[in-house]
Design an enzyme around this catalytic site. Sequence first.
Site, mmCIF file in Angstrom:
data_model
loop_
_atom_site.group_PDB
_atom_site.id
_atom_site.type_symbol
_atom_site.label_atom_id
_atom_site.label_comp_id
_atom_site.label_asym_id
_atom_site.label_seq_id
_atom_site.Cartn_x
_atom_site.Cartn_y
_atom_site.Cartn_z
ATOM 1 N N LEU A 18 0.803 -1.224 0.000
ATOM 2 C CA LEU A 18 0.000 0.000 0.000
ATOM 3 C C LEU A 18 0.838 1.278 0.000
ATOM 4 O O LEU A 18 0.367 2.314 -0.485
ATOM 5 C CB LEU A 18 -0.953 -0.004 1.190
ATOM 6 C CG LEU A 18 -1.966 -1.161 1.178
ATOM 7 C CD1 LEU A 18 -2.732 -1.189 2.485
ATOM 8 C CD2 LEU A 18 -2.892 -1.055 -0.008
ATOM 9 N N GLY A 20 3.230 2.193 -1.848
ATOM 10 C CA GLY A 20 3.496 2.710 -3.182
ATOM 11 C C GLY A 20 2.306 2.689 -4.105
ATOM 12 O O GLY A 20 2.430 2.930 -5.295
ATOM 13 N N HIS A 21 1.130 2.396 -3.580
ATOM 14 C CA HIS A 21 -0.049 2.197 -4.442
ATOM 15 C C HIS A 21 -1.277 2.872 -3.845
ATOM 16 O O HIS A 21 -2.181 2.180 -3.405
ATOM 17 C CB HIS A 21 -0.299 0.706 -4.606
ATOM 18 C CG HIS A 21 -1.105 0.357 -5.801
ATOM 19 N ND1 HIS A 21 -2.457 0.133 -5.746
ATOM 20 C CD2 HIS A 21 -0.753 0.184 -7.089
ATOM 21 C CE1 HIS A 21 -2.909 -0.181 -6.949
ATOM 22 N NE2 HIS A 21 -1.884 -0.161 -7.772
ATOM 23 N N PHE A 22 -1.488 3.975 -3.754
ATOM 24 C CA PHE A 22 -0.832 5.190 -4.188
ATOM 25 C C PHE A 22 -0.608 6.044 -2.957
ATOM 26 O O PHE A 22 -1.517 6.189 -2.151
ATOM 27 C CB PHE A 22 -1.703 5.935 -5.187
ATOM 28 C CG PHE A 22 -1.947 5.151 -6.449
ATOM 29 C CD1 PHE A 22 -1.030 5.196 -7.483
ATOM 30 C CD2 PHE A 22 -3.065 4.352 -6.588
ATOM 31 C CE1 PHE A 22 -1.246 4.489 -8.655
ATOM 32 C CE2 PHE A 22 -3.280 3.633 -7.750
ATOM 33 C CZ PHE A 22 -2.372 3.689 -8.786
ATOM 34 N N ILE A 27 -4.968 2.373 -2.510
ATOM 35 C CA ILE A 27 -5.964 1.358 -2.837
ATOM 36 C C ILE A 27 -5.227 0.026 -2.910
ATOM 37 O O ILE A 27 -4.016 -0.018 -3.144
ATOM 38 C CB ILE A 27 -6.721 1.645 -4.154
ATOM 39 C CG1 ILE A 27 -5.779 1.646 -5.346
ATOM 40 C CG2 ILE A 27 -7.492 2.943 -4.061
ATOM 41 C CD1 ILE A 27 -6.507 1.713 -6.678
#
Length: 101
Positions: A18, A20-22, A27
């Site tokens: 999580l 790095g996403h975003f 999400i």
Amino acid sequence: MNDEQQVELVVPADHPSLAGHFPGNPIVPGVVLIDLAVAAIRGARHLRLAGAPNLKFLRPVLPGDRFTLYWSWQGEKVRFRCVSGEFERVQGSLSFTGDAG
């Protein structure tokens, strides 16, 4: 779906994917959802994922969201869907092969 099975799942808010996403608006990545689905569907069976011929990501799953995975076997394929609240989040099919060794 015939002989549908189900299990409740959650992706913890501190899951490593999580960050790095975003950043700032995380999400759950689709690959994390599919990994959870494959693990639950396989259960104690020694199966190997052979393919994911049909996947649709309909709505995002947020960190900490509880969702229900529903699935049914159709030969070596599985039809599945992930539902959270009143919304279907993911749906599709997965194919498996025999003993993974």
